[in-house]
Design an enzyme around this catalytic site. Sequence first.
Site, mmCIF file in Angstrom:
data_model
loop_
_atom_site.group_PDB
_atom_site.id
_atom_site.type_symbol
_atom_site.label_atom_id
_atom_site.label_comp_id
_atom_site.label_asym_id
_atom_site.label_seq_id
_atom_site.Cartn_x
_atom_site.Cartn_y
_atom_site.Cartn_z
ATOM 1 N N THR A 6 5.455 6.972 -3.845
ATOM 2 C CA THR A 6 5.837 7.552 -2.564
ATOM 3 C C THR A 6 5.453 6.565 -1.473
ATOM 4 O O THR A 6 4.529 5.768 -1.644
ATOM 5 C CB THR A 6 5.146 8.917 -2.323
ATOM 6 O OG1 THR A 6 5.449 9.358 -0.997
ATOM 7 C CG2 THR A 6 3.644 8.862 -2.493
ATOM 8 N N GLY A 7 6.176 6.626 -0.359
ATOM 9 C CA GLY A 7 5.877 5.699 0.733
ATOM 10 C C GLY A 7 7.174 5.120 1.266
ATOM 11 O O GLY A 7 8.260 5.626 0.972
ATOM 12 N N THR A 51 8.344 12.660 0.571
ATOM 13 C CA THR A 51 8.924 12.552 -0.767
ATOM 14 C C THR A 51 8.062 13.293 -1.788
ATOM 15 O O THR A 51 6.845 13.360 -1.633
ATOM 16 C CB THR A 51 8.947 11.052 -1.133
ATOM 17 O OG1 THR A 51 9.758 10.377 -0.178
ATOM 18 C CG2 THR A 51 9.481 10.798 -2.522
ATOM 19 N N GLY A 75 16.695 4.575 -0.414
ATOM 20 C CA GLY A 75 15.286 4.183 -0.556
ATOM 21 C C GLY A 75 14.941 3.822 -1.992
ATOM 22 O O GLY A 75 15.808 3.555 -2.832
ATOM 23 N N ASP A 76 13.651 3.849 -2.268
ATOM 24 C CA ASP A 76 13.169 3.465 -3.601
ATOM 25 C C ASP A 76 13.344 4.569 -4.648
ATOM 26 O O ASP A 76 13.434 4.292 -5.844
ATOM 27 C CB ASP A 76 11.671 3.110 -3.544
ATOM 28 C CG ASP A 76 10.840 4.297 -3.040
ATOM 29 O OD1 ASP A 76 11.057 4.725 -1.890
ATOM 30 O OD2 ASP A 76 10.001 4.817 -3.800
ATOM 31 N N ARG A 127 21.676 4.434 4.096
ATOM 32 C CA ARG A 127 20.469 3.765 3.602
ATOM 33 C C ARG A 127 19.994 4.454 2.316
ATOM 34 O O ARG A 127 20.013 5.668 2.198
ATOM 35 C CB ARG A 127 19.389 3.846 4.676
ATOM 36 C CG ARG A 127 18.011 3.301 4.285
ATOM 37 C CD ARG A 127 17.096 4.409 3.840
ATOM 38 N NE ARG A 127 15.722 3.945 3.652
ATOM 39 C CZ ARG A 127 14.791 4.658 2.996
ATOM 40 N NH1 ARG A 127 15.103 5.824 2.468
ATOM 41 N NH2 ARG A 127 13.576 4.192 2.870
ATOM 42 N N GLY A 142 10.235 3.189 1.380
ATOM 43 C CA GLY A 142 11.081 2.618 0.329
ATOM 44 C C GLY A 142 11.345 1.143 0.498
ATOM 45 O O GLY A 142 11.375 0.380 -0.475
#
Length: 306
Positions: free
Chosen positions: A211-212, A160, A190-191, A188, A214
């Site tokens: 980042t990471g 990301t 994510g964050d 799906r 989600g």
Amino acid sequence: MILAHGGAGSTPMTPVQRDCLVEALTIGFDVLRYGGRALDAVEATIRVLESGLFNAGLGARIQLDGVRRMDASITEGRTLRAGAVAGIERIRHPISAARLVMEKTEHVLLFGKHATRLAEHYKLERQPRVPTSLRKGMAPPKGSQKRTVGLYEEMEERETVGAVALDRDGNVAAGASTGGISYMLPGRIGDSPLIGCGVYADNDAGAVSMTGQGESIIRIAAAKEIVDQLESGTNPMTAARHTLNKLKKRIAGGEAGALVLTSNGRLAIYHNSPQMCAGYWKDSGKPVVYLYFPNRLTGRSLNDTY
Ligand code: GLY
């Protein structure tokens, strides 16, 4: 002042990724240097990072059914306006589509074909089609295939991207753009497109881009959690560390990284993953890019020889 990242993870960034991050910071910093807005700097920076070298825009992962679906968001701290797209397809710069949602609609988040349609309506540049061979989709790896896929992903790891900026007028902004995670179910989200989870900006405190994974970041609304701590006077490094410690402690697999920038120009880059490909450009000097940020990068102690 501008900060940008190309993801938190475990694989060293390649020299071309490093150059791309430097170019992204340079373009964002130029916007600010000539009196541009933080929002414009964030969008310009992320557009460079969507060029194909990271997991965003042209470089976004192809999902199990052979489709590239992308998430992005942008938010500005002066007005608390925000725009986001989730599962957008075929658009070269999802971050610009997120900005369209913010500026051309009454909404905050559009998803799927509706987001794509808005971007097409405003004639945003399109991506080349995913090759037919990839469009057939790919079954999840089984047995020994998993090792091969794991090795390939280590070699090719792309993550990301995100940015935060502070302009001359004291306005902050934040943005993020991603192709999601490997082997996610189509659909799906994510964050990154969720305001308060992947990004948040408020002139009363500062701006954050995460980042990471989600699924972890969403569950503690990480970006808002960090901004709330800034607002109550916590310094950026401590706010990021508290939040990522909570993530790791409370949620299995809670690896993440954060860019944090306060409205009065203090910054932190913090990650609990082995590495984070990130950098910043302050008021003077040159862009600084590293793969690893020990816990002492704060607005107070930061210096260019770090
Ligand atoms: N942080 C990107 C994602 O989980 O989709």
